[in-house]
Design an enzyme around this catalytic site. Structure first.
Site, mmCIF file in Angstrom:
data_model
loop_
_atom_site.group_PDB
_atom_site.id
_atom_site.type_symbol
_atom_site.label_atom_id
_atom_site.label_comp_id
_atom_site.label_asym_id
_atom_site.label_seq_id
_atom_site.Cartn_x
_atom_site.Cartn_y
_atom_site.Cartn_z
ATOM 1 N N LYS A 285 0.811 -1.225 0.000
ATOM 2 C CA LYS A 285 0.000 0.000 0.000
ATOM 3 C C LYS A 285 0.843 1.273 0.000
ATOM 4 C CE LYS A 285 -4.347 -1.642 1.938
ATOM 5 N NZ LYS A 285 -5.397 -1.403 2.903
ATOM 6 N N ASP A 321 -10.159 3.235 1.616
ATOM 7 C CA ASP A 321 -10.315 2.701 2.976
ATOM 8 C C ASP A 321 -10.952 3.738 3.911
ATOM 9 O OD1 ASP A 321 -9.339 0.135 2.579
ATOM 10 O OD2 ASP A 321 -7.258 0.724 2.927
#
Ligand code: NAP
Length: 488
Positions: A285, A321
């Site tokens: 990420k 997210d």
């Protein structure tokens, strides 16, 4: 246009015939009968003529990964009867002595000369050489290699592109999870025909996709993926593929296990295979960021990317997210403004949750096993500060979110903070979704708190990513049911 050939692996001739009829009804352009999978060979193959598409007769020997253990003369006799019975293709292994009968006893059908390597892929040049040699021995060269890495996948793509310049009909297949792209995007590689299963569970080789899905993807299609390492437990393919199916969209979401050193190669694969984008999970990420062309506001702020969109050859990083966390918190009645929140943990999930709470106007305290990480997480987010776990136990919070893996399947079943922090009316969120109710949530519920687990956050980040990939809105319930179908 790549033809789709369904491999029939029934153990009785009548069942094989029926399966072939179904395959044709589902859109198969060709059918391969794996006669080696039958308990007994049919005495008369004439009735297979009724199948109105080109047919391949295959009698793979045990030595080549099949089930045929009879003699070579018997195999020759069977193939002769198959040709007489209207079979257009005979599949022979690259080292079969029967290849010598191509211009004599086996005249009348095209010979597919097959090569299988379950061990991996050789170099691009070696794969092209293999195809050239197969082309010399038979009418249609066909090679299949197990794909163990993203680099091997790119090599196979390059080999297919190079061989396609010969204008010979050929098949080149990547086997296994990473090979799926070579099947569903076969037409991009100039591959003449590729193999599919009749339905899920009836695969003749690892990584085969069912014929209906292959057909759906044969025209305009949206291909997306997920990269991470390992990817064995990812729920995203189930969620996104369920969304594609329900919306009737020609799309496919594939798992692309990728190591750190292969990230750049993966970006090349994404361009070569026209991927619309991909999700990014642990451990990439943050490490993917230097390879991207730009970041959206959310990814910039959080310092992590979980969704990449490919646009005109450019890679744009997003982070859905935080959106997932905001939607999950809102669904539990959290308003943010004027509320006190506690976030336990200071890793990737915490960054998204802290960003969401900060944007919602909550005053957020962060506690973490490693104090310095909690401290550094407060930087860049309004109304946040760190606190020691022991001190947090004595404070009063409207919202508490667990962002540690404590309580998750496979991790210690421990509370990340003492239960005295829970009270009635509080909203308590666990980012964990497996098990659905952790000890953390059970204790909070016992004290009268409103509890929610990590499902909502996961589904909402998926919905947002799906929208970025497709410009379409998927259903929350469809994605939720798909993830529960895999988990429970
Ligand atoms: P991460 O980046 O590795 O961070 C883990 C955090 O938990 C760190 O702050 C770590 O503390 C702490 N921690 C780990 N083991 C601990 C222990 N034994 N005792 C106390 N603290 C411990 O992981 P992540 O990606 O944030 O994931 C954390 C959790 O969130 C996982 O359960 C994951 O499944 C879940 N998650 C859910 C979603 C969703 O959509 N629902 C999304 C992402 C993650 P240190 O700093 O001291 O190492």
């Amino acid at each position: 246009m790549t033809r789709i050939c369904v491999s029939i692996i029934e153990d009785r001739p009548e069942a094989a015939l029926e399966a072939a009829r179904i395959a044709v009804a589902k859109g198969a352009d060709m059918v391969e009968f794996r006669f080696d999978r039958m308990k007994m060979l049919p005495s008369d193959v004439g009735y297979f003529r009724r199948i109105p598409v080109p047919k391949i007769a295959t009698l793979r020997t045990v030595g080549q990964g099949g089930s045929y253990s009879g003699s070579e003369p018997d195999r020759l006799a069977f193939f002769r009867s198959a040709i007489k019975g209207g079979f257009e293709y005979i599949d022979l292994e690259h080292d079969s002595p029967l290849l010598g009968k191509r211009e004599s006893e086996l005249k009348g059908a095209k010979i597919i000369c097959s090569y299988h390597d379950l061990g991996g892929t050789p170099s691009v040049k070696a794969m092209v050489d293999i195809l050239v040699r197969l082309a010399a021995k038979g009418d249609v060269p066909k090679a299949a290699f197990a794909i163990g890495s993203v680099s091997s996948l790119l090599d196979l793509i390059d080999a297919a592109r190079l061989f396609s310049y010969t204008d010979r009909e050929f098949s080149l297949i990547g086997m296994g999870e990473l090979g799926e792209l070579t099947r569903i995007c076969a037409s991009k590689l100039g591959i003449g025909f590729t193999y599919a299963s009749l339905e899920r569970g009836k695969e003749a080789a690892p990584g085969q996709v069912d014929v209906q899905t292959m057909k759906r993807l044969s025209a305009e299609r949206i291909i997306i993926g997920i990269i991470g390492n390992p990817l064995t437990h990812t729920l995203s393919p189930a969620m996104h593929n369920a969304a594609f199916a329900t919306l009737g969209l020609a799309g496919r979401y594939v798992a692309l296990p990728t190591t750190e050193s292969e990230l750049e190669t993966l970006l090349q694969v994404a361009v070569e295979m026209d991927l619309r984008g991909f999700n990014v999970t642990i451990p990439h990420k943050q490490s993917i960021i230097p390879l991207l062309d730009r970041l959206d506001h959310s990814a910039e702020r959080i310092g992590a990317v979980n969704t990449v969109i490919v646009e005109d050859g450019q890679f744009i990083g997003h982070n859905t997210d935080a959106h997932g966390a905001t939607m999950a918190l809102r669904s539990a009645g959290v308003e943010g403004k004027g509320q006190r929140a506690l976030v336990i943990g200071a890793g990737g999930a915490s960054r998204a949750v802290v960003s969401a709470l900060s944007d919602m106007g909550a005053r957020t305290l962060i506690c973490n096993r490693t104090k310095e990480r909690a401290e550094s997480l407060t930087k860049g987010f309004k109304n946040t500060r760190s606190i020691e776990i022991e001190d947090a136990r004595k404070e009063d919070f409207d919202v508490i979110v667990n962002c540690t893996p404590l309580g998750m399947k496979g991790f210690p079943d421990e509370l990340p903070i003492g239960p005295e922090v829970f009270r009635s009316g509080q909203v308590v969120v666990d980012t964990i979704y497996n098990p659905p109710k952790t000890r953390f949530l059970a204790e909070a519920e016992r004290k009268g708190a409103i509890i929610i687990n990590g499902e909502a956050m996961l589904v909402h980040q998926g919905l947002k990513a799906f929208e970025l990939f497709t410009n379409k809105q998927a259903s929350y319930e469809v994605m939720l049911n798909a993830l529960r179908g895999v988990l429970y």
